[in-house]
Design a protein around this motif. Structure first.
Motif, mmCIF file in Angstrom:
data_model
loop_
_atom_site.group_PDB
_atom_site.id
_atom_site.type_symbol
_atom_site.label_atom_id
_atom_site.label_comp_id
_atom_site.label_asym_id
_atom_site.label_seq_id
_atom_site.Cartn_x
_atom_site.Cartn_y
_atom_site.Cartn_z
ATOM 1 N N TRP A 123 -3.620 83.302 116.755
ATOM 2 C CA TRP A 123 -3.830 81.938 117.237
ATOM 3 C C TRP A 123 -2.503 81.206 117.422
ATOM 4 O O TRP A 123 -2.360 80.368 118.327
ATOM 5 N N SER A 124 -1.528 81.504 116.587
ATOM 6 C CA SER A 124 -0.228 80.839 116.714
ATOM 7 C C SER A 124 0.424 81.144 118.054
ATOM 8 O O SER A 124 1.182 80.322 118.593
ATOM 9 N N TYR A 178 -2.001 79.916 105.139
ATOM 10 C CA TYR A 178 -3.034 78.972 105.560
ATOM 11 C C TYR A 178 -2.928 77.681 104.747
ATOM 12 O O TYR A 178 -2.598 77.712 103.564
ATOM 13 N N PRO A 198 -3.269 75.910 115.454
ATOM 14 C CA PRO A 198 -3.359 76.157 114.011
ATOM 15 C C PRO A 198 -4.771 76.546 113.584
ATOM 16 O O PRO A 198 -5.757 75.977 114.074
ATOM 17 N N VAL A 199 -4.855 77.513 112.700
ATOM 18 C CA VAL A 199 -6.119 77.875 112.048
ATOM 19 C C VAL A 199 -6.123 77.187 110.692
ATOM 20 O O VAL A 199 -5.197 77.360 109.898
ATOM 21 N N GLY A 237 -8.226 79.308 105.373
ATOM 22 C CA GLY A 237 -7.758 80.642 105.008
ATOM 23 C C GLY A 237 -8.653 81.355 104.026
ATOM 24 O O GLY A 237 -8.280 82.392 103.466
ATOM 25 N N THR A 250 -11.764 87.634 117.273
ATOM 26 C CA THR A 250 -10.671 86.686 117.428
ATOM 27 C C THR A 250 -10.275 86.536 118.892
ATOM 28 O O THR A 250 -10.081 85.415 119.390
ATOM 29 N N ASN A 276 -4.059 90.067 111.382
ATOM 30 C CA ASN A 276 -3.457 88.764 111.154
ATOM 31 C C ASN A 276 -4.027 87.744 112.139
ATOM 32 O O ASN A 276 -3.541 87.598 113.268
ATOM 33 N N TYR A 307 -12.022 78.052 111.580
ATOM 34 C CA TYR A 307 -11.743 79.429 111.159
ATOM 35 C C TYR A 307 -11.487 80.244 112.417
ATOM 36 O O TYR A 307 -12.020 79.956 113.481
ATOM 37 N N GLY A 308 -10.662 81.282 112.311
ATOM 38 C CA GLY A 308 -10.154 81.931 113.507
ATOM 39 C C GLY A 308 -10.755 83.261 113.861
ATOM 40 O O GLY A 308 -10.418 83.844 114.898
ATOM 41 N N ARG A 347 -4.155 84.434 111.875
ATOM 42 C CA ARG A 347 -3.300 83.245 112.051
ATOM 43 C C ARG A 347 -2.232 83.486 113.108
ATOM 44 O O ARG A 347 -1.956 82.611 113.933
ATOM 45 N N ASP A 348 -1.624 84.664 113.105
ATOM 46 C CA ASP A 348 -0.595 84.970 114.097
ATOM 47 C C ASP A 348 -1.172 85.008 115.509
ATOM 48 O O ASP A 348 -0.533 84.563 116.459
#
Length: 371
Positions: free
Chosen positions: A157-158, A221, A163-164, A167, A55, A152, A73-74, A154-155
Motif C-alpha cells: 500500500w505504501s 503499523y 497508509p494502512v 496492524g 491485497t 508485506n 486494513y490492507g 503495508r509495503d
C-alpha cells in the motif's frame, strides 16, 4: 507532490483527527474486503486465494473509488475470522459456490466441560488445540497454507502512498466464548455458572493484546483494531455488561495504548447506553468506529472532547441508496461532527454489494466539497 510526502500527509491527517487537532480537511478512510471483488469483477474464490491476491485487488478497488486518505486494513483472508469468532468459516470455491460470500458458521464447538480444561492448561494451549481439532480440521488446506505465507501488506500500500491503519485484530473474551459455545448456550452459561465464566475470562484476557501489539509495532503499523459485536450493551443487561464486558474490553484498550498504539474500536450494533463509560479510557488515543446503530451524534456530544469518532455511512445506504442520498448524509456528518476529531467512514465494512458510485460519492464529498 512527492509520493512519500503524500503518504506522510495522509497519515498526519488521520493522526490530527485522533489528537482532536485542527485540520486542513476531514479525513476519509475506507474499509472493505468483498467489495473489492465486486467492483473488479473478480470471482470471490479468486479474491481469497491468497493475501497477495486480496491485497492487489483491494488496491485496484481503492484506485477505482477515487483514493481516500487511508485503508483500515490492507488485506483479507477468510480463515482469519476463525480466530476472532472462535468459529468455523465456510469459504467460496470449497464449501460454497465460487462467487458466494464467506460465512461464519456458528455451532457449539466448545462444550461446557472445556471451561475446566481452559483453567487447567491455559487459554493459549487450549485455543491452539481447539483451532486445530475443532475449527480448522476440515478447512481448505491449500487456502490455509497460502494465507499463512508472509506478505508485506503495508509495503504494498505504501507504494501507492496509502497508509494502512490496523496492524492486528483483537476481540474480547466474551465474543470468543460466545462464538465457540454459540450464543444461546453461552448466554445460559452466564446465568448458570457466572463465577466460572469470569475465571475463564480472567485467564483469556491476559493472552490477547500483547502478542498483537508486538507484531504490529514490529511491522510498523500505528494502530490495532479491537472488535465488539456480541458485547454491545443492547445485547445484555447493565449488570452483566459491567461484569463480563467492560473490565476486559477496557483492559485490552489500555494495553494497546500503553504499547504506544492507537486503538480502533470497531463497535458493531448499539453502544449508546454506555457511551459515557468510554471517558474512562485514555484521551486522544482512540478512534471509536460506529456502524450506524449507535447514535453517532450523541457519541460526538458526549465524547467529542475525549476521542475521535469515525463513521458511519450505513451499509444499506451504500448498497441501495442514491449518490445524492449518500452525499447528503456525508455532508450532515461532516458539518455536525467535524472538523476536529472526526473521520468519515462507512458504518462497519463497505458492503460487498455497495454501488460504486455511492462509495465514490463518499470520497468525493470530502475531496471536492470540503477540501
Amino acid at each position: 507532490m512527492h509520493h512519500t510526502q503524500l503518504l506522510t500527509d495522509r497519515f498526519n491527517r488521520i493522526q490530527r483527527a485522533v489528537n482532536l487537532e485542527k485540520q486542513d480537511r476531514i479525513p476519509v478512510v475506507l474499509e472493505y474486503s468483498g467489495f473489492a471483488a465486486h467492483i473488479t469483477r473478480t470471482p470471490m474464490r479468486e479474491f481469497i486465494e491468497s493475501p497477495a491476491k486480496a491485497t492487489a485487488l483491494m488496491i485496484q478497488a481503492f484506485k477505482i473509488t477515487g483514493e481516500a486518505d487511508a485503508i483500515n486494513y490492507g488485506s483479507f483472508s477468510p480463515y482469519g475470522l476463525c480466530e476472532l469468532f472462535g468459529a468455523k468459516v465456510k469459504v467460496p470455491g470449497y464449501d460454497l459456490p465460487d462467487n458466494d460470500m464467506w460465512q461464519v458458521l456458528e455451532t457449539e464447538l466448545m462444550h461446557i466441560s472445556d471451561y475446566d480444561e481452559i483453567l487447567d492448561i491455559g487459554w493459549e494451549n487450549f485455543f491452539n488445540k481447539f483451532m486445530t481439532e475443532k475449527i480448522l480440521n476440515d478447512a481448505d488446506m491449500r487456502l490455509l497454507n497460502k494465507g499463512n505465507k508472509a506478505f508485506n501488506v503495508r509495503d504494498a500500500w505504501s507504494k501507492i502512498n496509502v497508509p494502512v491503519l490496523s496492524g492486528g485484530d483483537i476481540t474480547t473474551p466474551f465474543d470468543l466464548l460466545c462464538g465457540a459455545r454459540s450464543l444461546e448456550n453461552f448466554f445460559m452459561d452466564l446465568i448458570q455458572i457466572p463465577d466460572k465464566i469470569e475465571a475463564v475470562m480472567d485467564e483469556i484476557v491476559t493472552t490477547l493484546a500483547r502478542p498483537k501489539c508486538r507484531q504490529a509495532k514490529k511491522m510498523g503499523y500505528p494502530m490495532i483494531w479491537i472488535g465488539g459485536w456480541r458485547t454491545a450493551p443492547c445485547m445484555i443487561s447493565p449488570q452483566m455488561w459491567d461484569r463480563f464486558v467492560w473490565p476486559y474490553f477496557s483492559r485490552i484498550v489500555n494495553e494497546v495504548v500503553d504499547a504506544g498504539l492507537t486503538a480502533i474500536l470497531h463497535l458493531d450494533s448499539n453502544w449508546t447506553r454506555e457511551l459515557k463509560r468510554f471517558k474512562e479510557l485514555p484521551e486522544r488515543k482512540i478512534i471509536m468506529a460506529l456502524d450506524g446503530d449507535t447514535d453517532i451524534f450523541r457519541a460526538k456530544k458526549e465524547l467529542g472532547g475525549h476521542l475521535c469518532i469515525m463513521g458511519d455511512v450505513p451499509p444499506g445506504l451504500l448498497a441501495f441508496g442514491t449518490r445524492f442520498e449518500v452525499a447528503r448524509y456525508c455532508t450532515k456528518l461532516i458539518r455536525e461532527l467535524g472538523p476536529e476529531g472526526f473521520i468519515l467512514h462507512s458504518g462497519c465494512d463497505i458492503p460487498t454489494n455497495a454501488k460504486l458510485e455511492n462509495v465514490q460519492a463518499m470520497v468525493e464529498i470530502v475531496l471536492q466539497k470540503f477540501s
